[in-house]
Scaffold this active site. Structure first.
Site, PDB file in Angstrom:
ATOM      1  N   GLU A  68      14.409  -3.821 -38.331  1.00  8.36           N
ATOM      2  CA  GLU A  68      15.516  -2.856 -38.216  1.00  8.36           C
ATOM      3  C   GLU A  68      16.809  -3.600 -37.831  1.00  8.36           C
ATOM      4  OE1 GLU A  68      17.601  -0.801 -34.980  1.00  8.36           O
ATOM      5  OE2 GLU A  68      15.578   0.021 -34.779  1.00  8.36           O
ATOM      6  N   HIS A  69      16.709  -4.510 -36.847  1.00  9.18           N
ATOM      7  CA  HIS A  69      17.883  -5.297 -36.465  1.00  9.18           C
ATOM      8  C   HIS A  69      18.357  -6.167 -37.629  1.00  9.18           C
ATOM      9  CE1 HIS A  69      18.231  -5.173 -31.862  1.00  9.18           C
ATOM     10  NE2 HIS A  69      17.362  -4.239 -32.173  1.00  9.18           N
ATOM     11  N   GLU A 145      16.719  -6.972 -25.385  1.00  9.39           N
ATOM     12  CA  GLU A 145      16.506  -5.524 -25.424  1.00  9.39           C
ATOM     13  C   GLU A 145      15.206  -5.170 -24.712  1.00  9.39           C
ATOM     14  OE1 GLU A 145      16.679  -3.762 -29.346  1.00  9.39           O
ATOM     15  OE2 GLU A 145      16.217  -1.766 -28.575  1.00  9.39           O
TER      16      GLU A 145
END
Lengths: 453, 438
Positions: A68-69, A145
């Site tokens: 996704e990143h 994160e």
């Protein structure tokens, strides 16, 4: 009296929404759902992939989220970081999120900018360029994160460990963000493999809600997503969790002041939306316990007995993995232990098992459901979220139409029945937080007055 | 696919879109008047949905606290929903739940507010307004509930005192504001010192109609809105207008605080007193900050600290415009071992930004985003409600929403550089680092 007028309202509104929702399918298998909402000249566009942490394998946990990143790191035609700059220059807001069951990408734009979003999403569905250099930087971002989301948050640690204890075979036992060691050993090739496996039009749904013409959206989608080729998707194994043979308990030590307890009972997820009733009854049960400020747990454990400073209950019925949990949680008041709070939570469960719920409580929960169904229309984003979640978890957005009515049809007997059947000790997992003080020698303050810069 | 070519087209289209949105903004028609009790009313009629949203804001935020009883503003606001006209807190929450209405309360440095969302059908609306009016006009502040809530709040304060993000933000505000009331924050001992009489006194002092701003949007006519506003304020206490908050004195030297913590990441906050609402420098600072650290993935801070080096998940900067200058704040979290490196980089990025200013290309991109994205700020009743409350509370012009894009469009690179140079003194900034490498 009040309830009747609410139900009359309910009967009117969903029909309205239904008439405004349109469904299309491209030849390559990609699905498109468009909901018209002409209240504001804006649009939200979301592309949902049926690829989440549920599809990962051991050793590569977190890869769905890492990819996704990486989706913002460029394609053959778009340089790394440019995707965001283009959307920003169009006045847009954008981001993406990864869950157990899906990964989704979204843009919110003034309505005339929708073509930009569709074109860019089609481009990165097929043409992502995943370089070693960009991966090496971004994997560090993801590890930060994880530190921020999980490692330094006591309740997040408890939740991660709790899931790992609940699910021994099923992939819901693994954290969405991935285990740190898997992140440390992840490679750009792992992310490329994931992209090749799952990022195909036949594994994606485009959801558009806003001030748009559905036929125009379909044409746009056909133009940009239409040329992409469908691909064979890997088998998805059910990986059903074996039957739990007795209560499970874990303790997590982490820096905190107050202890905390999280309890989960195995419970069915929605499977057949036409005929299932238990999931709806479980949802109402969660509402009776914790659906509003006057619900039982808050009233009895926080206000009356004051055994807890906070309590909660929850249940989610739409899961692609077709299994769910009924959750209870709480933080005991000072001087009370987690064991006392756990017993108090259990006694609330037993009360319902033995005496059921009142018609009045049930009506109150249903009133919330009906009002929420009206309130959600003030948020296009939320409406798109609901559609996307249902579609990627293997249901149709059409079940939204019947959802308030199905909840309203639940009887007190059904609520009691699911409490008796599912809130049982043999299907229970309990995780407790054992709070660790911050070392008093370790909180020295030092004050300096350097020349800054 | 020829994406690059298409992009070129889209930039041309954007320029058109920009003109369009500069003109097409009078979409929100705000009506404004005063109740007979002296409260300011801001109303937007919107019949799209059978919903009514209301907020009532009072000049009763945490800046009205006194040091020894910090937390009083928040507890007063909270306790007003815990009993009124003999209705118990349970009755209040039960009767709201019965009709699916949502009652919320909110507090910041300047404002204490109550929000209501209800269905607009007569029976629901009536019941919701009845309770909503009572909690604001005849709160009981029941003693037993106060004792219980104080205990809960103290437990929450002790818990959050272990969290690096709480420690950093409290330390930052104290260092930035010193003796100014914006530095006040509840502590277990200040909450313990609060008694029911304090709540009554605070309520009588700050919850008068002449300190109230009512915002309403949704399915009602102007006449209905007017009747609602009268009904919500007729019984408010007769109090004096809240005095202006003291001026904020600017730091005269750098102040850097390092606090050890066992977490794996350093939490770093740095900043300086920023702007007040209505400040002449607001728009240059707002647009400039978009470029520095407000513009999400496209800001300079994100580019330097996250995109180029992978040091953080999140790095941001913002101005919080308040009655008197609220903080200008930069924040980030990174693993301890690289905390110094990240802090150095943030300082360098800020220095370069303040001393070198912004490029025309950056300015253009910022304006495209802020102006082009304007419709997204107004795409729901709940967002418009918040605008109404801010416009009313801070006495911004009624044309604030209509003028917003014009003000943004006027900002020049020279104004941004000038405003940041005058307003943000790098040599005197406050820096807080919680969690330092051994």
């Amino acid at each position: 009296m009040i309830f009747r007028s609410l139900i009359a309202l309910m009967a009117m509104l969903p029909a309205l929404a239904l008439a405004n929702t349109h469904e299309f399918k491209l030849d390559n298998g990609m699905r498109i759902i468009v909901q018209e909402d002409h209240r504001s000249p804006v649009v939200v566009s979301q592309v949902w992939y049926r690829a989440g942490s549920i599809d990962e394998v051991n050793g590569k946990t977190g890869v769905a989220h890492v990819l996704e990143h990486m989706m913002f790191k460029g394609t053959k035609d778009i340089k790394p970081g440019q995707f965001s700059r283009i959307i920003a220059a169009a006045g847009g807001r954008e981001n993406a999120f990864t869950g157990r069951d899906y990964t989704a990408y979204f843009q919110q734009l003034e309505k005339s900018q929708l073509p930009l979003s569709i074109r860019l999403e089609a481009d990165r569905m097929n043409n992502l360029v995943l370089t070693e250099e960009e991966f090496a930087k971004e994997i560090r971002v993801v590890m930060e994160e994880r530190r921020w989301r999980t490692d330094d948050k006591a309740h997040s640690q408890v939740y991660e460990q709790f899931n790992a204890a609940v699910y021994q075979a099923h992939p819901y036992g693994r954290p969405i963000v991935g285990w740190m060691n898997d992140l440390e050993n992840m490679t750009a090739q792992d992310a490329r493999d994931w992209y090749k496996q799952w990022y195909a039009p036949n594994n994606a749904t485009l959801v558009v809600v806003g001030d748009v013409d559905p036929q125009e959206v379909y044409k746009l989608a056909k133009k940009h997503f239409g040329p992409l080729k469908a691909r064979a998707l890997p088998d998805r194994k059910p990986q059903n969790e074996p039957e739990q043979k007795g209560e499970r308990r874990i303790v997590v030590k982490a820096q905190a002041e107050l202890p905390y307890v999280l309890m989960g009972f195995r419970a069915p997820a929605l499977n057949d939306p036409e005929n299932d009733w238990e999931p709806y009854a479980l949802e109402i049960l969660a509402g009776v316990l914790d659906g509003n400020a006057s619900a039982r747990l808050n009233q009895q454990l926080v206000r009356d007995s004051q055994i807890a400073v906070s309590v909660g209950a929850g249940y989610g019925m739409t899961q692609r993995g077709r299994q769910s949990l009924f959750l209870l949680e709480g933080t005991p008041s000072q001087g009370k232990t987690v064991a006392e709070l756990e017993a108090a939570l259990m006694s609330q469960v037993e009360k319902i098992q033995q005496s059921g719920v009142t018609a009045e409580e049930l009506q109150r929960v249903k009133a919330q459901v009906i009002a929420a169904d009206v309130y959600k229309r003030d948020s296009m984003f939320y409406q798109a979220m609901q559609i996307g979640q249902l579609e990627t978890t293997g249901f149709s957005w059409k079940i939204l139409k019947d959802y308030p009515a199905r909840l309203s049809a639940v009887t007190p007997e059904q609520v009691q029945a699911v409490a008796v059947k599912y809130l049982v000790r043999d299907g229970l997992t309990v995780a407790t937080l054992d709070p660790q003080p911050i070392d008093p020698n370790n909180t020295n303050k030092s004050q300096v007055n350097p020349h800054a810069r | 696919m020829h994406v690059n070519k298409h992009l070129f087209q889209s930039v041309a289209l954007l320029a058109l879109g920009l003109l369009f949105s500069l003109q097409a903004l009078a979409a929100v028609k705000i009506e404004q008047w005063q109740t007979s009790s002296g409260a300011e009313v801001y109303f937007v009629e919107n019949r799209d949905l059978p919903i009514i949203d209301i907020s009532v804001s009072f000049a009763a935020g945490s800046a009205r606290d006194e040091a020894a009883k910090a937390g009083l503003a928040e507890i007063t606001n909270h306790m007003m929903t815990a009993g009124a006209t003999g209705m118990s807190e349970e009755e209040i929450s039960r009767r709201m739940a019965d009709i699916g209405a949502i009652l919320g309360n909110d507090l910041d440095l300047d404002r204490a507010a109550f929000k209501l969302r209800t269905l607009s059908s007569a029976a629901e609306r009536e019941q919701a307004l009845d309770i909503y009016g009572k909690i604001m006009q005849q709160p009981d502040f029941p003693e037993a509930v106060l004792q219980r809530e104080k205990t809960r709040i103290i437990a929450g304060l002790k818990e959050s005192a272990t969290k690096p993000e709480t420690i950093s933000s409290k330390t930052f505000m104290k260092a930035l504001y010193g003796n100014h009331p914006y530095a006040l924050d509840a502590e277990p001992e200040t909450v313990a010192a609060i008694a029911r009489a304090d709540l009554l006194r605070f309520y009588q002092t700050y919850y008068g109609a002449n300190n109230a701003v009512i915002a309403l949007i949704g399915d009602m006519s102007r006449e209905e809105a007017s009747a609602i506003a009268e009904r919500l304020t007729a019984g408010l206490p007769k109090s004096a207008r809240a005095s202006a908050l003291p001026a904020v004195s600017l730091p005269l030297a750098a102040n850097e605080q390092r606090i050890e913590h066992p977490a794996s990441q350093s939490h770093i906050v740095l900043g300086y007193p920023g702007v007040s609402r209505g400040d002449a420098d607001y728009f240059p600072l707002y647009v400039g900050n978009y470029i520095l650290g407000g513009g999400g993935f496209v800001s300079r801070l994100t580019e330097e600290v996250r995109e180029k080096r992978g040091l953080v998940y999140s790095v941001y900067s913002y101005f919080m415009p308040m009655s008197v200058p609220g903080p200008f704040q930069i924040g980030l979290q990174t693993k301890k071992e690289q905390g110094e490196e990240a802090l150095k980089l943030v300082r360098e990025t800020l220095a370069k930004f303040i001393e070198g200013g912004v490029s025309e290309a950056e300015l253009k991109a910022a304006k495209q985003n802020i102006i082009g994205g304007f419709p997204l700020r107004l795409d729901s009743n709940s967002k418009i409600l918040d605008y109404l409350a801010v416009i009313g509370f801070y006495k911004l012009p009624l044309t604030y929403i209509d003028d917003f894009n014009k003000e943004v469009d006027k900002v020049t690179a020279a104004q941004i550089k000038d405003a940041f140079n005058r307003r943000i003194k790098q040599d005197n900034m406050v820096t807080v680092i919680v969690g330092t490498a051994q």
